[in-house]
Enzyme design. Structure first.
Site, PDB file in Angstrom:
ATOM      1  N   HIS A 136      48.408  34.474  39.147  1.00 51.80           N
ATOM      2  CA  HIS A 136      48.373  35.757  40.124  1.00 51.80           C
ATOM      3  C   HIS A 136      49.206  35.716  41.440  1.00 51.80           C
ATOM      4  O   HIS A 136      48.557  34.873  42.172  1.00 51.80           O
ATOM      5  CB  HIS A 136      47.003  36.114  40.085  1.00 51.80           C
ATOM      6  N   LEU A 137      50.234  36.279  41.501  1.00 50.45           N
ATOM      7  CA  LEU A 137      51.004  36.389  42.811  1.00 50.45           C
ATOM      8  C   LEU A 137      50.695  37.535  43.585  1.00 50.45           C
ATOM      9  O   LEU A 137      51.118  37.521  44.726  1.00 50.45           O
ATOM     10  CB  LEU A 137      52.436  36.204  42.459  1.00 50.45           C
ATOM     11  N   ARG A 138      50.184  38.616  43.020  1.00 51.87           N
ATOM     12  CA  ARG A 138      50.105  40.036  43.707  1.00 51.87           C
ATOM     13  C   ARG A 138      51.300  40.697  43.931  1.00 51.87           C
ATOM     14  O   ARG A 138      52.483  40.394  43.564  1.00 51.87           O
ATOM     15  CB  ARG A 138      48.919  39.788  44.840  1.00 51.87           C
ATOM     16  N   ASN A 143      48.261  42.088  36.568  1.00 48.17           N
ATOM     17  CA  ASN A 143      47.405  43.145  36.968  1.00 48.17           C
ATOM     18  C   ASN A 143      47.253  43.429  38.378  1.00 48.17           C
ATOM     19  O   ASN A 143      46.391  43.264  39.312  1.00 48.17           O
ATOM     20  CB  ASN A 143      45.813  42.523  36.658  1.00 48.17           C
ATOM     21  N   HIS A 195      42.268  30.986  30.021  1.00 44.94           N
ATOM     22  CA  HIS A 195      41.159  30.210  30.988  1.00 44.94           C
ATOM     23  C   HIS A 195      40.100  30.143  29.972  1.00 44.94           C
ATOM     24  O   HIS A 195      38.999  30.546  30.249  1.00 44.94           O
ATOM     25  CB  HIS A 195      40.898  31.196  32.236  1.00 44.94           C
ATOM     26  N   LEU A 215      36.100  34.833  37.122  1.00 46.13           N
ATOM     27  CA  LEU A 215      36.083  35.033  35.530  1.00 46.13           C
ATOM     28  C   LEU A 215      37.206  34.520  34.873  1.00 46.13           C
ATOM     29  O   LEU A 215      38.231  34.646  35.111  1.00 46.13           O
ATOM     30  CB  LEU A 215      36.092  36.857  35.501  1.00 46.13           C
ATOM     31  N   ASP A 228      45.389  30.088  36.828  1.00 49.39           N
ATOM     32  CA  ASP A 228      44.571  31.460  36.941  1.00 49.39           C
ATOM     33  C   ASP A 228      44.315  31.310  38.378  1.00 49.39           C
ATOM     34  O   ASP A 228      43.418  32.173  39.153  1.00 49.39           O
ATOM     35  CB  ASP A 228      43.301  31.322  36.286  1.00 49.39           C
ATOM     36  N   HIS A 235      42.321  36.272  46.993  1.00 46.60           N
ATOM     37  CA  HIS A 235      41.671  37.487  47.341  1.00 46.60           C
ATOM     38  C   HIS A 235      41.567  36.976  48.572  1.00 46.60           C
ATOM     39  O   HIS A 235      41.153  36.028  49.309  1.00 46.60           O
ATOM     40  CB  HIS A 235      40.491  37.711  46.710  1.00 46.60           C
ATOM     41  N   ALA A 238      36.403  38.418  41.808  1.00 50.46           N
ATOM     42  CA  ALA A 238      36.373  37.132  41.072  1.00 50.46           C
ATOM     43  C   ALA A 238      37.818  36.566  41.453  1.00 50.46           C
ATOM     44  O   ALA A 238      38.647  37.543  41.447  1.00 50.46           O
ATOM     45  CB  ALA A 238      36.057  37.536  39.714  1.00 50.46           C
TER      46      ALA A 238
HETATM   47  C1  NCD Z   1      41.697  37.275  38.051  1.00 53.28           C
HETATM   48  C2  NCD Z   1      42.107  38.251  39.340  1.00 53.28           C
HETATM   49  O1  NCD Z   1      41.574  38.029  40.569  1.00 53.28           O
HETATM   50  O2  NCD Z   1      43.046  38.977  39.237  1.00 53.28           O
HETATM   51  N1  NCD Z   1      40.280  36.672  38.767  1.00 53.28           N
HETATM   52  C3  NCD Z   1      39.656  35.607  38.346  1.00 53.28           C
HETATM   53  O3  NCD Z   1      38.481  35.676  38.402  1.00 53.28           O
HETATM   54  N2  NCD Z   1      40.335  35.375  37.335  1.00 53.28           N
HETATM   55  C4  NCD Z   1      41.576  38.233  37.115  1.00 53.28           C
HETATM   56  C5  NCD Z   1      41.528  37.491  35.878  1.00 53.28           C
HETATM   57  O4  NCD Z   1      42.391  36.721  35.476  1.00 53.28           O
HETATM   58  O5  NCD Z   1      40.368  37.390  35.224  1.00 53.28           O
HETATM   59 ZN    ZN Z   2      43.670  35.437  35.476  1.00 50.29          ZN
END
Ligand code: NCD
Ligand code: ZN
Length: 347
Positions: free
Chosen positions: A16-18, A42, A175, A220, A248, A252, A264
């Site tokens: 996740h790079l946002r 996402n 994951h 998660l 993963d 945040h 999460a």
């Molecule tokens: C991920 C996220 O923050 O985008 N969070 C996580 O707990 N892994 C979403 C995801 O991959 O489930």
């Molecule tokens: Zn993820």
């Protein structure tokens, strides 16, 4: 005495790079060690079309500091409205390498995910035809299913039926957190693979809950009991090519983690390679680290392995990692494995 190993430059098959300030803050943490990563779609709103993936790819490349090399492997977020032709065109142009399936409501920013799996059947059939992998967040969202059982139930209720209904569909169960998932992947033909995160090799559910709630260990799928963690370590270090690294890493800002309803996600990009070297050494499997981080993933995705190399050195003093990085909009806590790390990427 110091010890070194040199391996092909690793890739991260789930990242996740946002966007915006957070993207600029976390991208160098990955690009420092990793050549490529499968980029999760996402965002808010999610990356749904080829056009959106193309624009996101440009924003990632713009955020990459001068002198760093990194290739984002883009994905599309599967919705019930996804057009099979758009998916096929995005693959044919080389833009995307996978499609991501989130069951609606399963995790962070998954509201646009899939509720009725029959609605995405035409897309899945086209993906099977063109050999495009489906990355699955493998948890059911049924409120009557206990959170610790959601992955195992997903295998029976969703994953297995989809695979039977769509022969040839290539699926990455992402994951994985249970021995159920490890066993299922091992029993399936090679069109099924799984990613394993760094943090799920380290923590079990006690780490989250015993002695006070630890929001930075909450992700998660949630970490399960110890027997599952041990099954993940065995799978990751086994040399079986169907298991490979997907960190993963999911940043945040602290204000949203240390919260009455905390987000999460564990942010592991900064120290992942040190932690993995530690785990593989503990398991007597340092010679298999390269397979897990640098060979099995490209094999599954039918991409060349990286030509570059990295060297890891185990020193006598613990490596100093920052407890937090500046996430642009606030501090982001770096995953703390809970023990000192002696391995470090030195070249
Ligand atoms: C991920 C996220 O923050 O985008 N969070 C996580 O707990 N892994 C979403 C995801 O991959 O489930
Ligand atoms: Zn993820």
């Amino acid at each position: 005495m110091s010890k070194t190993i040199t391996i092909r430059r690793p890739d991260d098959w789930h990242l996740h790079l946002r966007d915006g300030a957070m993207l600029r803050a976390v991208l160098p943490e990955t690009a420092r060690h990793f050549a490529r990563a499968i980029i999760m779609p996402n965002l808010v709103p999610p990356v749904v079309t080829g056009t959106q993936a193309d624009a996101y790819r440009d924003r990632i490349m713009d955020a990459l500091p001068e002198g760093m090399a990194f290739e984002p492997l883009m994905t599309l977020y599967l919705t019930e409205e996804t057009d099979p032709d758009d998916v096929a065109a995005a693959q044919a142009s080389g833009l995307i390498r996978a499609v991501k399936l989130y069951p609606a409501g399963a995790t962070t920013n998954s509201a646009s995910g899939v509720k009725n799996f029959d609605k995405v059947r035409p897309v899945l059939e086209r993906m099977a035809e063109i050999g495009l992998p489906l990355c699955m967040h493998g948890e059911v969202t049924d409120h009557s299913v206990d959170i610790f059982d959601r992955e195992a139930v997903f295998i029976d209720r969703v994953l297995d039926p989809i695979r039977r209904a769509t022969p040839g569909l290539r699926v990455v169960m992402e994951h994985v957190t249970t021995s159920d998932a490890v066993d299922y992947v091992k029993s399936a033909p090679e069109d099924l693979a799984a990613t394993i995160t760094t943090h799920h090799l380290i923590i079990n559910r006690n780490h989250i809950l015993v002695g006070g709630i630890k929001p930075h260990y909450y992700c998660l799928p949630v970490a399960k009991r110890e027997s599952h963690r041990l099954a993940l370590r065995a799978a990751a270090t086994s040399g079986d090519a169907r298991f490979f690294l997907g960190t993963d890493s999911a940043p945040h800002v602290d204000a949203l983690k240390e919260h009455a309803c905390g987000c999460a996600g564990c942010f592991t990009a900064t120290n992942t390679m040190s932690i993995l070297a530690h785990v593989f050494e503990e398991e007597g499997a340092l010679d298999r680290l390269e397979g897990f981080t640098s060979l099995h993933g490209p094999g599954y995705y039918r991409l060349p392995v990286n030509e570059g190399r990295i060297t890891l050195t185990r020193g006598t003093d613990p490596v100093d990692y920052p407890a937090k990085i500046d996430g642009g909009d606030g501090p982001v806590t770096v995953f703390d494995p809970g023990f000192p790390l002696y391995w470090k990427v030195t070249a």
